[in-house]
Design a protein around this motif. Structure first.
Motif, PDB file in Angstrom:
ATOM      1  N   SER A 182       0.801  -1.377  -0.119  1.00  0.00           N
ATOM      2  CA  SER A 182       0.095   0.057   0.004  1.00  0.00           C
ATOM      3  C   SER A 182       0.849   1.354  -0.056  1.00  0.00           C
ATOM      4  O   SER A 182       0.225   2.195  -0.261  1.00  0.00           O
ATOM      5  CB  SER A 182      -1.013   0.001   1.190  1.00  0.00           C
ATOM      6  N   LEU A 183       2.177   1.379   0.231  1.00  0.00           N
ATOM      7  CA  LEU A 183       3.076   2.293   0.109  1.00  0.00           C
ATOM      8  C   LEU A 183       3.384   2.519  -1.080  1.00  0.00           C
ATOM      9  O   LEU A 183       4.711   2.074  -1.420  1.00  0.00           O
ATOM     10  CB  LEU A 183       3.985   2.273   1.427  1.00  0.00           C
ATOM     11  N   PHE A 184       2.787   3.202  -2.016  1.00  0.00           N
ATOM     12  CA  PHE A 184       3.205   3.452  -3.422  1.00  0.00           C
ATOM     13  C   PHE A 184       2.293   4.426  -4.009  1.00  0.00           C
ATOM     14  O   PHE A 184       1.183   4.688  -3.341  1.00  0.00           O
ATOM     15  CB  PHE A 184       3.277   2.074  -4.149  1.00  0.00           C
ATOM     16  N   GLU A 185       2.672   5.015  -4.956  1.00  0.00           N
ATOM     17  CA  GLU A 185       1.764   5.961  -5.874  1.00  0.00           C
ATOM     18  C   GLU A 185       1.989   5.645  -7.210  1.00  0.00           C
ATOM     19  O   GLU A 185       2.919   5.207  -7.657  1.00  0.00           O
ATOM     20  CB  GLU A 185       2.352   7.358  -5.368  1.00  0.00           C
ATOM     21  N   ASN A 186       1.059   5.777  -8.146  1.00  0.00           N
ATOM     22  CA  ASN A 186       1.052   5.983  -9.451  1.00  0.00           C
ATOM     23  C   ASN A 186       1.370   7.380  -9.853  1.00  0.00           C
ATOM     24  O   ASN A 186       0.743   8.359  -9.880  1.00  0.00           O
ATOM     25  CB  ASN A 186      -0.254   5.651 -10.068  1.00  0.00           C
ATOM     26  N   ILE A 187       2.442   7.514 -10.814  1.00  0.00           N
ATOM     27  CA  ILE A 187       3.017   8.730 -11.345  1.00  0.00           C
ATOM     28  C   ILE A 187       3.319   8.498 -12.878  1.00  0.00           C
ATOM     29  O   ILE A 187       4.194   7.913 -13.199  1.00  0.00           O
ATOM     30  CB  ILE A 187       4.211   9.191 -10.557  1.00  0.00           C
TER      31      ILE A 187
END
Length: 333
Positions: free
Chosen positions: A4-9
């Motif tokens: 869960s520790l992520f971002e879509n960039i």
């Protein structure tokens, strides 16, 4: 297991578990080797795959001001976000693939219950890289009365510290080579240790019991001027009562420099005392004078230690000095 520790960039995955903030294309793993981008999300490859369990005294972490004499279940996983050339756990930390035994969080807490321990320590490799796994174990462990410990290099992000605050009771943050930038560049593969100070502040802001260690490596990581700067920054952030341990290095992995001379450790001890730090220790040396805890107010002997054996002699159950009543901040179980 999806992390869960992520971002879509912009079509790529930015891992937010550690301060490297690895930016990944599909199929790529982060520097740690165990967090992998897949189909627009991030997998934690070592979820349910712990490695290297041991029952340890809490003093071995070292954690000296929290529940002295406690027994803890210690484990880690494969992978790490640092590449320390002197790592004593390199067989597991420097693996970039999943190894270990399949065990769920429920299995691990069940093992802790069977082992008659007081707490669980996430250690050996860097626990930040398996933060979601640690969180699920730690939340469950609290339900059974266990406390949770991180032994960490301090390269957490604000995002990962927010998650840690859900379950973490104590943290030992380990500097290396006095926090010298050149040392971190050459021997750890990190551009700067400055973000570690942020982790200290974040841990304290969340009310997590915090202690500091510094591994002193002779010739390449024992500069006293750098140590002075590091200690002063720690004092400015955490105050003079935070426990600070200087640890003797032993040669391992890719580094063959001889072990740290005692006089080098003693110089660091004296320096920290001169700056005003009240609780200073030397680790990995059989010198009880520098392992024991004394009352900062009256000098009364509070805790005697020999290697990893602790005996509380001068404190009441609230952590007050029996001689003068000073509130030491030490937690007694």
């Amino acid at each position: 297991m999806q992390a869960s520790l992520f971002e879509n960039i912009s079509g790529r995955i930015k891992c937010t578990a550690c301060a490297r903030y690895c930016l990944l294309r599909d199929g790529q793993s982060g520097f740690c080797g165990v967090r992998t981008a897949e189909n627009g999300h991030l997998n934690l490859d070592v979820y349910n795959f712990p490695y290297a369990f041991n029952i340890d005294p809490i003093e071995k972490k070292p954690l000296l001001h929290m529940y002295p004499g406690s027994r803890i279940l210690s484990f880690g996983t494969s992978g790490c976000n640092f590449a320390c050339k002197y790592c004593q756990n390199f067989e597991m930390s420097q693996r970039k693939n999943v190894v270990g035994k399949y065990m769920t969080p429920e299995d691990i807490v069940k093992l802790a219950r069977k082992s008659n321990v007081d707490g669980i320590a996430f250690t050996y490799n860097e626990p930040t890289i398996f933060m979601e796994f640690a969180r699920d174990i730690g939340v469950l462990a609290h339900k059974y009365g266990f406390f949770n410990i991180f032994v960490t290099n301090g390269y957490e992000t604000p995002e990962s510290m927010a998650m840690a605050s859900e379950f973490l009771d104590a943290i030992t943050i380990d500097f290396k080579g006095n926090g010298e930038e050149k040392f971190y560049n050459r021997y750890i593969s990190i551009p700067s240790p400055q973000l570690i100070f942020r982790t200290i502040k974040n841990a304290l802001d969340y009310g997590i019991h915090t202690e500091i260690t510094d591994l002193i490596i002779p010739e390449i990581g024992d500069n006293l001027e750098e140590a002075k700067n590091m200690i002063q920054k720690i004092k400015d952030i955490a105050g003079e009562y935070i426990p600070l341990s200087f640890l003797r290095y032993h040669p391992d992995y890719k580094l063959s420099i001889p072990s740290t001379p005692f006089v080098t450790l003693k110089n660091h001890y004296d320096l920290a005392k001169s700056i005003g730090m009240k609780y200073v220790y030397l680790g990995n040396v059989p010198e009880e004078q520098y392992e024991n805890t004394y009352c900062p107010a009256c000098g009364n002997l509070l805790i005697t230690r020999h290697i990893f054996d602790s005996r509380v002699t001068g404190l009441n159950s609230n952590g007050n000095c029996l001689k003068c009543g000073f509130q030491t901040g030490i937690r007694i179980k």
